[in-house]
Design an enzyme around this catalytic site. Structure first.
Site, PDB file in Angstrom:
ATOM      1  N   ASP A 116       0.825  -1.200   0.000  1.00  0.00           N
ATOM      2  CA  ASP A 116       0.000   0.000   0.000  1.00  0.00           C
ATOM      3  C   ASP A 116       0.867   1.261   0.000  1.00  0.00           C
ATOM      4  O   ASP A 116       1.861   1.344   0.720  1.00  0.00           O
ATOM      5  CB  ASP A 116      -0.902  -0.025   1.238  1.00  0.00           C
ATOM      6  CG  ASP A 116      -1.938   1.065   1.243  1.00  0.00           C
ATOM      7  OD1 ASP A 116      -2.769   1.093   0.323  1.00  0.00           O
ATOM      8  OD2 ASP A 116      -1.919   1.895   2.171  1.00  0.00           O
ATOM      9  N   GLU A 176       1.540  -0.491  -5.092  1.00  0.00           N
ATOM     10  CA  GLU A 176       0.422   0.358  -5.491  1.00  0.00           C
ATOM     11  C   GLU A 176       0.970   1.689  -6.014  1.00  0.00           C
ATOM     12  O   GLU A 176       0.952   2.706  -5.333  1.00  0.00           O
ATOM     13  CB  GLU A 176      -0.528   0.599  -4.312  1.00  0.00           C
ATOM     14  CG  GLU A 176      -1.778   1.386  -4.719  1.00  0.00           C
ATOM     15  CD  GLU A 176      -2.408   2.150  -3.573  1.00  0.00           C
ATOM     16  OE1 GLU A 176      -3.472   2.744  -3.783  1.00  0.00           O
ATOM     17  OE2 GLU A 176      -1.826   2.173  -2.475  1.00  0.00           O
ATOM     18  N   ASP A 206     -10.623   1.422  -4.329  1.00  0.00           N
ATOM     19  CA  ASP A 206     -10.273   2.837  -4.249  1.00  0.00           C
ATOM     20  C   ASP A 206     -10.925   3.708  -5.322  1.00  0.00           C
ATOM     21  O   ASP A 206     -10.793   4.938  -5.275  1.00  0.00           O
ATOM     22  CB  ASP A 206      -8.749   3.009  -4.357  1.00  0.00           C
ATOM     23  CG  ASP A 206      -8.031   2.662  -3.065  1.00  0.00           C
ATOM     24  OD1 ASP A 206      -8.609   2.892  -1.993  1.00  0.00           O
ATOM     25  OD2 ASP A 206      -6.888   2.166  -3.135  1.00  0.00           O
TER      26      ASP A 206
END
Length: 477
Positions: free
Chosen positions: A212, A241, A322
């Site tokens: 992340d 990410e 997201d």
């Protein structure tokens, strides 16, 4: 490269990934602790707070369903103990959240997946933790004399984890959210702890990490992280990410691949044929109408950044937890979603399907895109067969997996993908057919239709609106 640890794992090129948001995927009824807790009703509004009770045993119950669509690898958003339903606010990285079934549930899931020759990727949130994380709690209780004061970036005492309007919290946190204290990655004890977490779950059998917001963590830490991962399991997949240009992280010393959002938003922007929702604005996920030439330029520019082996280790996706669901961005146009999924499965790298896509879920910007899957109900937008077909085509035709497809534009609304003895044509128009000349190397010139979506008229050599046709010779694979 001579060092094999720098080469991405070869299995990723053949993988079909499915992303699971555990709290909203499936509730098994097998987690005793849930029986006395105040869970939200399954299928209720997906708010930022409140738990719906999805668990890891529920994931195990769905493995027949997932494998039947050709899925070979699961990516779970965070599963460690947390006070948030998305679990990006961890308070214990070495414990699976009891609401998910705890450590025994993850062990059972790993065993079930490996028995099916499937793999599991976990989400590593190593930039920040939750304010309930044990070391940060130590700071809150002990102030400047806490032995853990160097684990975080403290600006003033006392800390205010729940600041009033106009107050500052006193420490660095992700996007100025006091709920997410940022680790001090320059502190050796923090590095050691996070590397221990990464090693702990690899040793228990996971097959890789999705990381992340890794662009907010110093790169030397990721170099150490890669050395640790590959020492434990050389075939483990490390996915960062990074939404845009990821070249600094993909030189062989940090990640194997990244979440390839550029392929996703561009594919949706073409498949929509001008009909896109306008309620989401993100500089690195710019949903805007694209013609075929603009689409191919984005793809080519993106591919040019990376070595072929890195291209085959990307995690390609249309949507995720997201961003709005693809069907929402396409204004509910199921045929356009099918076209976008075809494009996803024709790229080098691993296609990733966001949970519930097959059920026609169409939630908008977060948290709306985190709905519960309506198990036991009819799915009017059922895409299971399409996903199974697309996974099968990737398995049958190696060119679709290995990045040797050549793309070109056909008229105003068509695309053509070509490899040796293989041609795929797509028409995004909602109303017009796409006709082909006699010398177009389609049916009648040695290639025969092997798969189609929508309509193909062999007599007129015409592809119907929002349709796809794949042509190959008898022996191609």
């Amino acid at each position: 490269m001579g060092d094999l640890s720098a080469a991405p794992p070869a299995w990723v090129a053949d993988a079909v990934v499915y992303q699971v948001f555990p709290d909203r995927f499936r509730r098994s009824g097998l987690v005793p602790i849930q029986e006395s807790l105040a869970l939200q009703p399954w299928g209720s509004d997906p708010q930022l707070q409140g738990f719906h009770g999805g668990d890891l045993y529920g994931v195990i119950e769905a493995l027949d369903h997932l494998q039947g669509m050709g899925v070979t690898c699961l990516y779970l958003t965070p599963v460690f103990s947390s006070a948030a339903n998305h679990r990006y606010h961890a308070y214990d990285y070495l414990e699976i959240d009891p609401l998910l079934g705890g450590d025994p549930a993850l062990e059972a899931l790993i065993d079930a997946l490996h028995a099916r020759r499937m793999r599991l990727i976990l989400d590593g949130v190593f930039n920040h933790c939750g304010r309930g994380f044990w070391a940060f709690h130590h700071l809150l209780e002990n102030g400047a004399v806490s032995p853990y004061r160097h684990w975080f970036h403290v600006h003033h005492w006392p800390l205010r984890p729940y600041p009033r309007v106009g107050e500052t919290c006193g420490y660095s946190c992700w996007w100025n959210d006091p709920a997410l204290p940022k680790f001090n990655h320059h502190h050796p004890a923090v590095q050691d702890y996070l590397l221990r977490v990464g090693r702990h779950w690899l040793e228990r059998g996971i097959d890789g990490w999705r990381l992340d917001v890794p662009d907010e963590v110093p790169q030397p830490f990721w170099q150490s992280f890669r050395r640790m991962v590959k020492a434990v399991n050389r075939d483990a997949w490390i996915v960062g990410e990074i939404w845009g240009d990821a070249r600094p992280w993909l030189q062989g010393d940090q990640f194997d691949g990244v979440m390839n959002y550029r392929m996703g938003w561009s594919s949706l922007s073409w498949a929509a044929a001008g009909e896109l929702a306008s309620d989401f604005d993100h500089a690195l996920y710019p949903l805007r109408p694209l013609d075929g030439q603009a689409l191919l330029e984005i793809w080519q520019h993106t591919l040019s950044w990376y070595r072929p082996e890195v291209r085959r280790a990307q995690l390609n996706l249309l949507d995720s937890h997201d961003v709005p669901r693809a069907l929402h961005s396409l204004r509910g146009d199921r045929a356009a979603l099918k076209l976008a999924l075809v494009l996803l499965f024709l790229q080098p790298g691993a296609p990733c399907v966001y949970y519930g896509t097959e059920a026609g879920l169409a939630g908008g910007p977060e948290p709306g895109c985190r709905e519960g899957v309506p198990w036991g109900e009819g799915w009017p937008q059922d895409l299971q067969v399409l996903l199974r077909d697309l996974a099968g085509l990737r398995q049958r035709y190696s060119a679709l997996r290995h990045g040797v497809v050549r793309w070109s534009v056909l008229a105003d609304d068509g695309l053509r993908a070509e490899a040796d003895a293989l041609v795929v044509v797509l028409n995004r128009s909602r109303h017009r057919t796409l006709a082909f000349s006699a010398d177009s190397c389609l049916a009648g010139n040695g290639l025969v239709p092997r798969w189609q979506l929508g309509t193909w008229d062999p007599g007129a050599r015409a592809l119907g609106p929002q349709s796809v046709a794949l042509f190959a010779d008898a022996g191609s694979a």
